[in-house]
Scaffold this motif. Structure first.
Motif, short mmCIF file in Angstrom:
data_model
loop_
_atom_site.label_atom_id
_atom_site.label_comp_id
_atom_site.label_asym_id
_atom_site.label_seq_id
_atom_site.Cartn_x
_atom_site.Cartn_y
_atom_site.Cartn_z
N ALA A 221 0.48 -0.93 0.11
CA ALA A 221 -0.20 0.51 0.25
C ALA A 221 0.99 1.28 -0.20
O ALA A 221 2.07 1.21 0.21
N THR A 222 0.37 2.08 -0.88
CA THR A 222 0.96 3.60 -0.72
C THR A 222 -0.25 4.57 -0.63
O THR A 222 -1.02 4.23 -0.52
N LYS A 223 0.34 6.06 -0.81
CA LYS A 223 -0.82 7.15 -0.54
C LYS A 223 -0.07 8.09 -1.51
O LYS A 223 0.68 7.96 -1.89
N VAL A 224 -1.46 9.10 -2.31
CA VAL A 224 -1.44 10.48 -2.54
C VAL A 224 -1.26 11.10 -1.86
O VAL A 224 -2.17 11.68 -1.06
N PRO A 225 0.02 12.33 -1.54
CA PRO A 225 -0.64 13.46 -0.38
C PRO A 225 -1.62 14.43 -1.14
O PRO A 225 -1.75 14.47 -1.95
N PRO A 226 -1.80 15.47 -0.02
CA PRO A 226 -2.95 15.98 0.05
C PRO A 226 -2.31 16.97 -1.46
O PRO A 226 -3.50 17.26 -2.75
#
Length: 266
Positions: free
Chosen positions: A64-69
């Protein structure tokens, strides 16, 4: 999604992160939680290289990874996701999160962009992080694809009852994933946690992780040493009884570790 993962927050040194992930895979971890290339983590390349060098098949892992604001507009989501895949050296990630519902977050535009990535098989599942119940209701209403998980801070000092009740409803059926699941070691100092730990000849950290599992919540503790990795892993063998869970549920102290000024609960 394996119910115990390895978090990589604040693990910016490439060599240390690389070695830590290799050791985690050796111990048995199959769920890795990382994030976009920002100063706070800066470790996707180390994670990807460690996975590539291991004997564990990619299909046996949950990454899993993420996209920043700042990248939550239509173009930013794609750019961030493609950069993450490039850093990881992977064709897809199992779960991509909206890291915080701030910055350029717009429910329709952001979630449409995530849905497109899912249609193109660049991501398997869509996740959100740090969402309140109201934000989840809004996201579910506008999203064209199912939202698989909400990642939030959760531990015995922050039990997130409202979120747990909402996500467990049949028409929602959303996973909860706990970051800071041992309250950055603060559970060590809680009397009720200490008592349950002594009863089972366990550590307070293991008790906190076992309590989360009793709540059907996936935990992604950060661990940077072989001993801590193994200690967290052994929490999977710890079975709490109803009395233990009731004691932990009755803890009166409440504490939030991650609490930025622009957090949606303010």
């Amino acid at each position: 999604m394996p119910m115990l993962g390895i978090g990589t927050f604040d693990h910016a040194d490439y060599d240390a992160c690389y070695g830590n992930i290799q050791q985690a895979l050796h111990v048995g971890y199959r769920h890795i939680d990382t994030t976009e290339q920002v100063e706070a983590y800066y470790n996707e390349k180390a994670v990807g290289d460690a996975v590539a060098a291991s004997s564990v098949a990619r299909e046996d892992l949950f990454v899993a990874t993420k996209v920043p604001p700042a990248d939550l507009d239509q173009y930013g989501v794609r750019r961030s996701a493609e950069e993450s895949l490039n850093h990881l050296g992977m064709e897809y990630v199992d779960l991509l999160y909206v890291h915080w519902p701030t910055g350029k977050y717009d429910p329709v535009e952001t979630l449409d962009a995530f849905a497109t990535l899912r249609e193109e098989s660049l991501i398997e599942k869509i996740g959100v992080s740090n969402f309140t119940v109201d934000l989840l209701k809004e996201a579910i209403e506008v999203a064209d694809a199912p939202i698989f998980a909400n990642q939030v801070e959760m531990h015995p000092l922050l039990p997130q009852e409202d979120l747990r009740n909402f996500c467990s409803q049949d028409h929602v059926d959303m996973e909860l994933v706990a970051y800071s699941p041992i309250a950055r070691d603060d559970v060590e100092h809680v009397t009720e946690v200490q008592e349950v730990a002594r009863k089972h000849s366990a550590t307070p950290e293991q008790v906190s992780l076992a309590w989360l599992r009793e709540k059907n919540v996936t935990a992604i503790p950060r661990a940077t040493t072989k001993d801590h990795l193994r200690e967290n892993w052994l929490s999977l063998a710890l079975e709490l009884d109803d009395e233990d869970v009731a004691k932990l549920d009755a803890i009166e102290e409440r504490k939030r570790i991650v609490n930025p000024d622009d957090a949606p609960w303010h």
